[in-house]
Enzyme design. Sequence first.
Site, PDB file in Angstrom:
ATOM      1  N   CYS B  93       0.669  -1.141   0.117  1.00 48.50           N
ATOM      2  CA  CYS B  93       0.007  -0.120  -0.015  1.00 48.50           C
ATOM      3  C   CYS B  93       1.004   1.238  -0.002  1.00 48.50           C
ATOM      4  O   CYS B  93       1.483   1.629  -1.039  1.00 48.50           O
ATOM      5  CB  CYS B  93      -0.909  -0.066   1.049  1.00 48.50           C
ATOM      6  SG  CYS B  93      -2.608   0.873   0.911  1.00 48.50           S
ATOM      7  N   ARG B 127     -11.687   6.794  -3.909  1.00 53.12           N
ATOM      8  CA  ARG B 127     -11.033   5.815  -3.244  1.00 53.12           C
ATOM      9  C   ARG B 127     -11.371   4.636  -3.789  1.00 53.12           C
ATOM     10  O   ARG B 127     -12.584   4.319  -4.254  1.00 53.12           O
ATOM     11  CB  ARG B 127     -11.129   5.625  -1.733  1.00 53.12           C
ATOM     12  CG  ARG B 127     -10.552   6.891  -1.001  1.00 53.12           C
ATOM     13  CD  ARG B 127     -10.551   6.386   0.442  1.00 53.12           C
ATOM     14  NE  ARG B 127      -9.316   5.617   0.726  1.00 53.12           N
ATOM     15  CZ  ARG B 127      -8.205   6.232   1.046  1.00 53.12           C
ATOM     16  NH1 ARG B 127      -7.999   7.535   1.036  1.00 53.12           N
ATOM     17  NH2 ARG B 127      -7.230   5.229   1.295  1.00 53.12           N
ATOM     18  N   HIS B 194      -3.810  -5.502   1.092  1.00 46.91           N
ATOM     19  CA  HIS B 194      -3.557  -6.061   2.440  1.00 46.91           C
ATOM     20  C   HIS B 194      -4.589  -6.962   2.961  1.00 46.91           C
ATOM     21  O   HIS B 194      -5.039  -7.666   2.146  1.00 46.91           O
ATOM     22  CB  HIS B 194      -3.439  -4.652   3.668  1.00 46.91           C
ATOM     23  CG  HIS B 194      -4.946  -3.904   3.425  1.00 46.91           C
ATOM     24  ND1 HIS B 194      -5.219  -2.713   2.638  1.00 46.91           N
ATOM     25  CD2 HIS B 194      -5.996  -4.025   4.198  1.00 46.91           C
ATOM     26  CE1 HIS B 194      -6.365  -2.585   2.871  1.00 46.91           C
ATOM     27  NE2 HIS B 194      -6.911  -3.163   4.032  1.00 46.91           N
TER      28      HIS B 194
END
Lengths: 456, 249
Positions: B93, B127, B194
């Site tokens: 990330c 996002r 993740h």
Amino acid sequence: MPLPLAAEIAVARAAGKLSRLARAGGGTTVPGKLLWKLDPGSIDRLAARLPEGSAVISATNGKTTSAAMAARILRDRFRLAHNSSGANLVSGVASTLLDARGAELGLFEVDEGALPEIVARVRPKAVCLGNLFRDQLDRYGELEHVAARWREAVRGLPTGTSLVVNGDDPQLGALARVHSAALVFGVDDPGLARASLQHAADSKYCVRCGTPYDYAAAYMGHLGDYRCPACGDSRPPLDVAARKIELDGLESVAFTLATPAGERVVRLGLPGLYNVYNALAAASLALSLGASLEEIVAGLESFSAAFGRFERIPIGDRSLLMLLIKNPAGANEAVRTIVDGGAPPVVVIGLNDAIADGRDVSWIWDVDFEPLLAGLDRLVATGDRAAELALRFKYAGLDPDRIAVLPSLQAGLDRGLELTPAGGELVVLPTYTAMLALRKIVGERGFVRPYWERAA
Amino acid sequence: MKIVVGHLYPDYLNIYADRGNIAVLSRRAAWRGHELEVRSVSVGDPLQPNEHDLLYIGGGQDREQALVAQDLASKAEGILEAVGEGSAVLAVCGGYQLLGRSYRDFHGLDLPGIGLLPFDTIAGDKRMIGDVLLECELEPGVRRTLAGFENHVGRTRLDPGAHPLGRVVAGFGNDGESGFEGCRVGRVVGTYLHGPLLPRNPWFADWLLVQALAHRLGEAPELIPLPDELETEAHAVSARRAESRGGRH
């Protein structure tokens, strides 16, 4: 042309009744959603009708409990419109306003993300901000983003609005300087502090200059008595403080509540340091709304838990002890509270990943579950993401033979009860939708009432 | 055998349960009789090029990421040298973004990267959040899947010809368009996944351990297989999630 307010209210209320009759759920947000769709400005007008105005409470953790505590304190002084079932978005507040015939004061628990809009619509006379922890990043985005929106909302408050903030949280302590009429609460008991910040501590860097804070005392996550060694930014002076805190395992906690109106010893019927923070938020808000110290102490001492947050449910000859978990900071406190009461041999943990739980389950890896391992004979991992939870414990060092993976909550609960001796208590840690589902299962067996029928 | 992991900025970049990844590497090494030693390398700490078999850098919120970007630039030479002599790297990330050439944030400000991997990243307006499933082919002919979760506003565009970590089966990936996720050059891997990534993708954890051991031993060893029933089940649930709800705003 918008419908007249009275007509909108009638339509929306009827929708709520239908939803409840159809057993589709509590019907707690259906009327509000409809009203919000029909005419969002009607919420502003409904709120403006409350003769004593409104107060809002927000926080990542504990907002339902602190609002319920505040309601307990204030209910003899005001007739309240309170969203006690936890419907805390704009629609939930609208539904509460619709249902609040004859109410004098609005008391609203508010979702962190919805705070700016609700404050703009309801124009509260008091705003209470409890804490900001990392929570459901998939839903709220980064902590800093929520904090920035809160700062903006606080900057927009009229000077006459009371602002109540937790000074132990650096992000919120900083807001006390932005607003002229802030009341700051916090914990002042260095004997209770942790030796170091917990793994999941979020706001450990100075809000002004980015240097790591020095903590004279770290109480819970990043909450504590902080000071920046570079620029001197530090916890603001406390107006309301909890001192001499005595934790009594899973049963209760006592502390000295120090306020500008004097000091009193308070004994809560709930455990844990996190409930001291909830009580401080409720007490400070009530003070700012004119409650007396006597009313505050009486209200707090007669309070029992908000639903699902900390609940003992008798189930035949056994009982369930249910503690909601939803993010690292809250789950750490649940674990700490349980272990303080004696590490249990069997624990059921229910992990779901619906929107209300957070679709991203990575947070369980940031929870300090390790203190549970010492006494743990059997972990029942349940819920939609049971296998992921089982991995969390496997890689923490628990023998996989001691882990039962049962995605069905019904099966998970039954396995836990089977492993609990008669007369014993089973500890259950569910996420939000797992908690609702478990209460429903237990309710269908005749042990709990649906949440919308519970008195506040 | 001792495996030395350099964990970069564990106190700043740890937002998506990065310690889960470290715990998985540590246990899976121990179950094969190896010892994983994790050394923290944070702001102001020197980085010795020949010290680590694997470098790990996790994800942080924008604020923390900006705090470390400057320090990382001062370590760039050491990292490039370590990679040159065979150290493996896993970056997740925010850490992944910093390994590229640059990151332009929402306000148009440029954060420098260290240029270890061939890409640039620009913040988008929405996002990209959700479950992800990738198909990877790290060795020719061997296709395996990675399941995880992504949450990033940055759009990462690989240079033409650069290799992604995998092809997106479900989810957004690097930029929501290219069908690529992550970036890989030899033993250096960057990814947005993740969840954390390694618990539910044990084959990839083992691949990293093999790369780290190869750095230490000079050749890649075979690792004995482990009973991975729980991991396989968690992978399957995560993969189903990606297929049913990944890649949607």
